[in-house]
Design a protein around this motif. Structure first.
Motif, short mmCIF file in Angstrom:
data_model
loop_
_atom_site.label_atom_id
_atom_site.label_comp_id
_atom_site.label_asym_id
_atom_site.label_seq_id
_atom_site.Cartn_x
_atom_site.Cartn_y
_atom_site.Cartn_z
N HIS A 1 45.75 45.25 36.55
CA HIS A 1 45.26 44.69 37.81
C HIS A 1 45.77 45.49 39.01
CE1 HIS A 1 43.95 41.68 40.71
NE2 HIS A 1 45.17 41.73 41.25
N PHE A 2 47.11 45.73 39.04
CA PHE A 2 47.67 46.44 40.19
C PHE A 2 47.33 47.93 40.16
CE2 PHE A 2 50.41 42.68 40.30
CZ PHE A 2 50.32 42.36 41.65
N VAL A 3 47.25 48.55 38.99
CA VAL A 3 46.88 49.96 38.91
C VAL A 3 45.42 50.14 39.31
CG1 VAL A 3 46.53 51.90 37.33
CG2 VAL A 3 48.65 50.57 37.24
N GLY A 4 44.57 49.16 38.98
CA GLY A 4 43.18 49.24 39.40
C GLY A 4 43.04 49.21 40.90
N ILE A 5 43.99 48.53 41.54
CA ILE A 5 43.96 48.53 43.01
C ILE A 5 44.46 49.87 43.53
CG2 ILE A 5 44.90 47.43 45.07
CD1 ILE A 5 45.06 44.83 43.48
N SER A 6 45.63 50.30 43.04
CA SER A 6 46.21 51.57 43.46
C SER A 6 47.29 51.96 42.46
CB SER A 6 46.80 51.47 44.86
OG SER A 6 47.48 52.68 45.18
N PRO A 7 47.36 53.23 42.05
CA PRO A 7 48.44 53.63 41.13
C PRO A 7 49.83 53.47 41.73
CG PRO A 7 46.67 55.24 41.12
CD PRO A 7 46.38 54.30 42.25
N SER B 1 48.82 33.51 38.33
CA SER B 1 47.62 33.54 39.18
C SER B 1 46.96 34.92 39.13
CB SER B 1 47.99 33.18 40.61
OG SER B 1 48.88 34.15 41.17
N ILE B 2 47.74 35.99 39.11
CA ILE B 2 47.18 37.34 39.01
C ILE B 2 46.46 37.52 37.69
CG2 ILE B 2 47.78 39.78 38.86
CD1 ILE B 2 50.02 39.22 40.84
N ASN B 3 47.08 37.09 36.59
CA ASN B 3 46.44 37.23 35.28
C ASN B 3 45.18 36.38 35.17
OD1 ASN B 3 48.33 39.07 34.38
ND2 ASN B 3 49.58 37.54 33.31
N TYR B 4 45.20 35.21 35.79
CA TYR B 4 44.01 34.36 35.75
C TYR B 4 42.85 35.05 36.50
CZ TYR B 4 40.99 30.34 36.46
OH TYR B 4 39.88 29.50 36.49
N THR B 5 43.16 35.64 37.65
CA THR B 5 42.12 36.36 38.41
C THR B 5 41.60 37.56 37.64
OG1 THR B 5 43.19 35.64 40.45
CG2 THR B 5 41.63 37.45 40.61
N TYR B 6 42.51 38.27 36.98
CA TYR B 6 42.10 39.44 36.19
C TYR B 6 41.20 39.02 35.04
CZ TYR B 6 42.38 43.63 33.30
OH TYR B 6 42.05 44.72 32.53
N GLY B 7 41.53 37.89 34.38
CA GLY B 7 40.71 37.43 33.27
C GLY B 7 39.32 37.01 33.70
N LEU B 8 39.21 36.46 34.90
CA LEU B 8 37.88 36.05 35.37
C LEU B 8 36.98 37.23 35.69
CD1 LEU B 8 38.77 33.03 37.72
CD2 LEU B 8 37.86 32.96 35.39
N HIS B 9 37.52 38.41 35.92
CA HIS B 9 36.72 39.59 36.30
C HIS B 9 36.64 40.63 35.19
CE1 HIS B 9 37.81 37.73 40.17
NE2 HIS B 9 36.63 38.25 40.61
N LEU B 10 36.92 40.25 33.97
CA LEU B 10 36.79 41.21 32.87
C LEU B 10 35.30 41.55 32.66
CD1 LEU B 10 39.32 39.85 30.22
CD2 LEU B 10 39.50 41.95 31.58
N PRO B 11 34.98 42.84 32.55
CA PRO B 11 33.56 43.22 32.38
C PRO B 11 33.10 43.03 30.94
CG PRO B 11 34.92 45.17 32.47
CD PRO B 11 35.85 44.01 32.71
#
Length: 465
Positions: free
Chosen positions: A102-108, A157-167
């Motif tokens: 999640h955080f790397v997808g935003i910025s390394p 909360s971060i993991n929940y948001t990441y799970g909702l946006h899995l392609p």
């Protein structure tokens, strides 16, 4: 020829004997070699058997040690602790990759951020365990728990948001993935905290004596709050480790209640005094007055009614009466009244007892009754015999020296004055009988009356105190 033949026969015999000896020696050496070989083989067999037994014993010990190790490793406590650590590790491995992606997808540049968030949660959880080990105040532990909850909640909360946006997933699958990642993120810290809580409780409540001691301490502080607070003040005022709480509590109890007996209070002492007084009242069966005359009179009447022949003032035993016969027998009959008087009538004269006097040893002065208007007067007349006389039988009542009769009140007064400074253990019927010179029955009655008086006096003093 004959000598030569004999020599040859002798040589042949000697050769045969030598061959026989050599054969016997060879047989002996062969037997010894076989015997040594047999012994060597027997020792080898014994050694092999011993080695096999030792090997089996070593294998048995090894198996027993392995079973014991497996048993110790598979105890409920070890399984719970190690299983919790395994679940915590799986939780960290499941939640950390989602945060990193999640955080790397935003910025390394945000790569250290998930490590910091997850590490903060675990470090604070370890801080709770350290606070329990060092017995720190409770607010420290709860503050650390709040920090753990905050870090774990943010990561969830971060993991929940990441799970909702899995392609590539449907909406229900993305929802399930988000909830699963959030749950696994919270599961690790929660399980670790529960493990630490259970471990602390099991360590504290492992001893039944320790549990009973804590219950007793809580109950004592709840029921005797003011005394416990005063004891705490004593402990805090003294140097560290110089005053024990038990000693301080005993001292505080004595200050608050005035007694050093644990649990006793002035009100309880009053109840004890009233109970003692009621017991004494029941034992005394309602004493008439403070002097004890009513009690002694009732005891005396009860004793005389049960034995009417008993003389209340029979102060001496039959042996002492027998010893007094010599002096009693020196009294004679009344003197001869003057001439011209008439003998006394039955109405004017004192009635004489109906017991006939027994004869006594030795002559006495002869007396003739004459007429007289006055009652006869008894005067002693010297006996004729000069030596001491022995008693010849029971002396009649008329021949005895009259003694004053003491009433029960007079006996009780004499006994009270004679035993005023006596201790309670010396107050016996025999001692009282000897002190006031009375009978054994009266001694027992006097003893009971005096003990009742002393019990009433002790109760009165206790009530006054």
């Amino acid at each position: 020829m004959t000598a030569f033949a004999e020599e040859r026969r002798a040589d042949r015999a000697a050769d045969a004997e030598q061959r026989r000896i050599d054969a016997a020696a060879v047989d002996a050496r062969r037997i010894e070699r076989e015997k040594a070989a047999d012994e060597r083989a027997s020792r080898l067999n014994e050694q092999r058997q011993t080695d096999r037994v030792r090997a089996r014993e070593a294998q048995a010990r090894t198996r027993a040690e392995r079973r014991a190790a497996r048993g110790e490793a598979l105890t409920p406590g070890n399984v719970y602790r190690k299983g919790t650590l395994a679940l915590v590790t799986a939780s960290a491995l499941g939640s950390l990759p989602a945060q990193v992606l999640h955080f790397v997808g935003i910025s390394p540049m945000l790569l250290p951020l998930p490590l910091a968030i997850e590490g903060a949660a675990w470090v604070m959880a370890a801080g709770v365990a350290y606070a329990d080990e060092r017995h720190l105040p409770g607010w420290v532990r709860w503050f650390l728990r709040l920090l753990v909850l905050a870090a774990a909640g943010f990561a969830a909360s971060i993991n929940y948001t990441y799970g909702l946006h899995l392609p590539g997933l449907s909406a229900p699958d993305r929802q399930a993935a988000g909830i699963g990642l959030a749950a696994v993120t919270l599961l690790g810290p929660v399980l670790f905290e529960i493990r630490q809580w259970v471990t602390t409780l099991s360590a504290d409540t492992n001893s039944p004596e320790e549990r009973a001691r804590r219950r007793h301490e809580r109950k004592r502080r709840r029921q005797h709050r003011s005394i416990a607070q005063l004891a705490d003040r004593f402990v805090s005022a003294a140097p560290f480790g110089q005053l024990d709480f038990e000693e301080a509590f005993a001292h505080a109890w004595e200050i608050e209640t005035g007694t050093s007996t644990p649990g006793m209070t002035p009100r309880l002492h009053q109840r004890a005094a009233r109970s003692t007084a009621a017991l004494a009242q029941a034992q005394r069966s309602a004493v008439g007055d403070s002097t004890g005359r009513g009690l002694f009179g009732r005891l005396f009447r009860r004793q005389t009614e049960s034995s009417p022949i008993q003389n209340p003032n029979q102060d001496e035993s039959p042996q002492s009466i027998t010893n007094r016969l010599g002096s009693d027998l020196q009294e004679s009959a009344p003197e001869t009244p003057p001439a011209g008087t008439e003998p006394p009538t039955p109405e004017s004269a004192d009635p004489a007892p109906a017991v006939a006097p027994e004869p006594v040893a030795g002559p006495v002065a002869e007396v003739e009754p004459v007429k007289s208007a006055e009652p006869p007067v008894l005067r002693p007349v010297a006996a004729v015999e000069s030596g001491p006389r022995r008693a010849t039988g029971r002396v009649p009542q008329s021949a005895r020296t009259p003694r004053p009769t003491r009433t029960p009140d007079e006996l009780l007064t004499e006994a009270r004055s004679a035993t005023a400074d006596w201790p309670d253990e010396k107050l016996t019927a025999e001692a009282i009988r000897k002190a006031v010179r009375t009978s054994s029955a009266n001694g027992r009655l006097l003893r009971d009356a005096l003990k009742a008086e002393r019990a009433e006096r002790a109760v009165s003093e206790a009530q006054a105190a």
